[in-house]
Motif scaffolding. Sequence first.
Motif, mmCIF file in Angstrom:
data_model
loop_
_atom_site.group_PDB
_atom_site.id
_atom_site.type_symbol
_atom_site.label_atom_id
_atom_site.label_comp_id
_atom_site.label_asym_id
_atom_site.label_seq_id
_atom_site.Cartn_x
_atom_site.Cartn_y
_atom_site.Cartn_z
ATOM 1 N N ALA A 55 39.066 10.539 -17.118
ATOM 2 C CA ALA A 55 39.989 9.426 -17.758
ATOM 3 C C ALA A 55 40.906 9.053 -16.749
ATOM 4 O O ALA A 55 41.298 8.077 -16.590
ATOM 5 N N ASN A 58 39.102 6.597 -14.355
ATOM 6 C CA ASN A 58 38.739 5.458 -15.063
ATOM 7 C C ASN A 58 40.111 4.769 -15.223
ATOM 8 O O ASN A 58 40.092 3.370 -15.096
ATOM 9 N N ASP A 76 34.789 4.197 -20.581
ATOM 10 C CA ASP A 76 35.729 5.437 -21.148
ATOM 11 C C ASP A 76 34.944 6.680 -21.422
ATOM 12 O O ASP A 76 35.764 7.553 -22.264
#
Length: 138
Positions: A55, A58, A76
């Motif tokens: 995460a 990203n 995600d």
Amino acid sequence: MADNQPLKYTVTHYRQKQHTHEAFINWIVDVHLPTAMPVLKKHGVLEYSLFVTPAALNGALKEEVGKFRPTWDFADFDCFIEYTIPDMQTIKNVMGDPDWAVAIKDQDDWVDMERALVSLGYCTPYLLKTGEVVNLKK
């Protein structure tokens, strides 16, 4: 596409929310893969790679690239699995193998199976690690 060109079969996975991203990836690598690998090899899977998408990376990507591409969606999911296979029958053979059922026996505890995204296609390289440009018309 050449008839003899290997196919790429991909699966994206989201973890079940009760697990951390790190624990999920550790489950794939330390628990699932040791039992899955013999099945994959038995049925002629040519390559397997795990593309891990934390995460934090990203989020940073979305923050930076989103400035230039505000309409883009940013992945995600927790990981992207890529299998290189000789043909589509390989997928059926792996999934139908009783040993595969053993290799995925606890996946529902770890993987949000309702959110998986799969694709099948082929890959053509154009820039190699060596810096060589290939497969372009001269």
